[in-house]
Enzyme design. Structure first.
Site, PDB file in Angstrom:
ATOM      1  CG  HIS A  72      -2.117  -0.980   1.129  1.00 53.17           C
ATOM      2  ND1 HIS A  72      -3.482  -0.535   1.641  1.00 53.17           N
ATOM      3  CD2 HIS A  72      -2.299  -1.940   0.369  1.00 53.17           C
ATOM      4  CE1 HIS A  72      -4.025  -1.858   1.371  1.00 53.17           C
ATOM      5  NE2 HIS A  72      -3.537  -2.606   0.397  1.00 53.17           N
ATOM      6  CE1 TYR A 200      -6.224   3.077  11.245  1.00 52.93           C
ATOM      7  CE2 TYR A 200      -5.278   3.408   8.987  1.00 52.93           C
ATOM      8  CZ  TYR A 200      -5.209   2.533  10.355  1.00 52.93           C
ATOM      9  OH  TYR A 200      -4.519   1.846  10.492  1.00 52.93           O
ATOM     10  N   PRO A 292      -4.987  -0.743  18.674  1.00 50.64           N
ATOM     11  CG  PRO A 292      -7.018  -1.836  17.878  1.00 50.64           C
ATOM     12  CD  PRO A 292      -6.357  -1.538  19.246  1.00 50.64           C
ATOM     13  CE  LYS A 296       3.376   2.358  13.813  1.00 45.19           C
ATOM     14  NZ  LYS A 296       3.755   2.089  12.471  1.00 45.19           N
ATOM     15  CE1 TYR A 383      -1.500   3.335   9.716  1.00 44.79           C
ATOM     16  CE2 TYR A 383      -0.547   2.826   7.729  1.00 44.79           C
ATOM     17  CZ  TYR A 383      -1.666   2.791   8.678  1.00 44.79           C
ATOM     18  OH  TYR A 383      -2.414   1.826   8.470  1.00 44.79           O
TER      19      TYR A 383
HETATM   20  C1  PHB Z   1      -6.551  -4.947  10.219  1.00 41.69           C
HETATM   21  O1  PHB Z   1      -6.539  -5.179   8.892  1.00 41.69           O
HETATM   22  O2  PHB Z   1      -6.848  -5.840  10.988  1.00 41.69           O
HETATM   23  C2  PHB Z   1      -6.158  -3.669  10.920  1.00 41.69           C
HETATM   24  C3  PHB Z   1      -5.408  -2.796  10.107  1.00 41.69           C
HETATM   25  C4  PHB Z   1      -5.121  -1.509  10.664  1.00 41.69           C
HETATM   26  C5  PHB Z   1      -5.070  -1.121  11.912  1.00 41.69           C
HETATM   27  C6  PHB Z   1      -5.659  -2.119  12.838  1.00 41.69           C
HETATM   28  C7  PHB Z   1      -6.051  -3.605  12.332  1.00 41.69           C
HETATM   29  O3  PHB Z   1      -4.550  -0.266  12.212  1.00 41.69           O
END
Ligand code: PHB
Ligand code: APR
Length: 388
Positions: A72, A200, A292, A296, A383
């Protein structure tokens, strides 16, 4: 039994450490409380930093990740129905890989089986002894028989609820903790993702995340209450709660379907200091937890393991303990920065309070992020993962 390093826990931290040590000719045994199938049944996050990818390659287990993982270049943030994109590649020259932690765990288990290194699954009553002496020991029982491993070092890679951190005298540990008054309700479904990048979502109804495992498998999360029960969330209720948080384009692209996994995870920030106690070294979730939101957790486990494996190689090959002596301090420097970033993302994207002032601050933070090149660069740098 005798080994150089006894590793407690066959999660990503323990398995990666075992593989890197084995490559350097350092003997190790992994003791895992659960069965391999149980460990592989856990669904966790799936965003891997470049430095974590490099480590998996060094461990010789990167082939499937390169074949099936999705690179990505950017990440999206949707604020109250308007989507913004941050180009990680333009801002940092780096990208991230989307590849599920379950797959990484499987690749590490397969790699370990290929080299024939020992993992003892279903090890009960694991107990640590003499960590402050020269000859630490680990006792456990397997198939009802008591067993003992004598070793040079113990690596506590047994997660937040593991026995390693709990074996240390409480006065020797300082714990820092923040518990957030919310959880994430996540579902996995065999439906195409709404976008080819992660999104997000900040919305007055609460946070959401649109993630994926492959072009045909999606992973979605919505913010929920800690009192919520998965049983109270039939699939349709989940989709109905998710959809209005998305922008119009994503709402139109959203394909719903039956969930193949559904679970609730609480959000917590936690750090235990130090990470070394005599000949016991903690790594991964055993020493720290991040919410989450920044993805990280696995990446921090990997950076701990990188520092620890180098330090152990230095001990055995160069006969120097400098790396072991600095392990805790070095690891914690990176951990606290990831703690800060994960806390910031959590506080900025979730509906945590009903206080209108807090909401305006969130909007100001996000507006600054999208308008300031420096703010965007700082976000992207964190990130994609800070350097080791
Ligand atoms: C996930 O795909 O499970 C996932 C992706 C990004 C995050 C947390 C979980 O920040
Ligand atoms: N004895 C032996 N094994 C144990 C014990 C015990 N007393 N207690 C826990 N374990 C095992 C668990 O069953 C688990 O398989 O230790 C392992 C720890 O694995 P994880 O919890 O996955 O932790 P870690 O390897 O540090 O991985 C960090 O995984 O949990 C996610 O969010 C986390 O992404 C991060 C990454």
């Amino acid at each position: 039994m005798r080994t150089q390093v006894a590793i407690i826990g066959a999660g990503p931290a323990g398995l990666l450490l075992g593989q890197l040590l084995h490559k350097q000719g350092i003997d190790n045994i992994i003791l895992e409380r659960q069965t391999a199938d149980y460990v592989l049944g856990r669904i966790r996050a799936g965003v891997i930093e470049q430095v974590t990818m490099d480590l998996l390659d060094q461990a010789g287990v990167g082939a499937r990740m390169h074949a099936d993982g999705l690179i990505h270049d950017g990440v999206q943030i949707c604020v109250d129905g308007t989507r913004h994109r941050l180009s990680l590649k333009d801002l940092t020259g780096k990208t991230v890989m989307v590849y599920g932690q379950t797959e990484i765990t499987k690749d590490l288990m397969d790699g370990r089986a290929t080299v024939g290194a020992p993992t003892i699954y279903s090890a009960n009553d694991v107990s640590l002894h003499d960590m402050f002496g020269d000859r630490p020991r680990v006792t456990y029982s397997s198939k009802g028989e008591p067993r003992e491993i004598v070793c040079d070092f113990i690596a506590g890679c047994d997660g937040f609820h593991g026995v390693s951190r709990q074996s240390v005298p409480t006065e020797a540990i300082t714990a820092y903790e923040r518990v957030y008054p919310l959880g994430w309700l996540g579902i996995l479904s065999d439906t195409p993702p709404v976008s080819d990048e992660l999104m997000y979502v900040r919305h007055p109804r609460g946070f959401a995340l649109c993630s994926m495992r492959s072009p045909t498998r999606s992973r979605y999360y919505i913010q929920c209450s800690l009192a919520d029960d998965v049983a109270a969330w039939p699939d349709q209720r989940f989709w109905d709660a998710l959809k209005p948080r998305l922008d119009e384009q994503a709402q139109a692209a959203l394909v719903t379907g039956p969930s193949i996994e559904k679970s609730i995870a609480p959000l917590r920030s936690f750090v235990a200091e130090p990470m070394r106690f005599g000949r016991l070294f903690l790594a991964g979730d055993a020493a720290h937890i991040v919410p989450p939101t920044g993805a990280k957790g696995l990446n921090l486990a990997a950076s701990d393991v990188q520092y620890l494996s180098h330090a152990l190689v230095e001990h055995y090959v160069e006969k120097s303990d400098a790396g072991l002596d600095r392990y805790s301090e070095r690891a914690l420097k990176r951990i606290w920065k990831a703690e800060r970033f994960s806390w910031w993302m959590t506080m900025t994207l979730h509906r945590i309070s009903d206080n209108a002032f807090d909401h305006q601050l969130q909007l100001a933070e996000l507006d600054y992020l999208f308008r300031s090149k420096s703010a965007a660069a700082a976000f992207a740098e964190n990130y994609v993962g800070l350097p080791y």
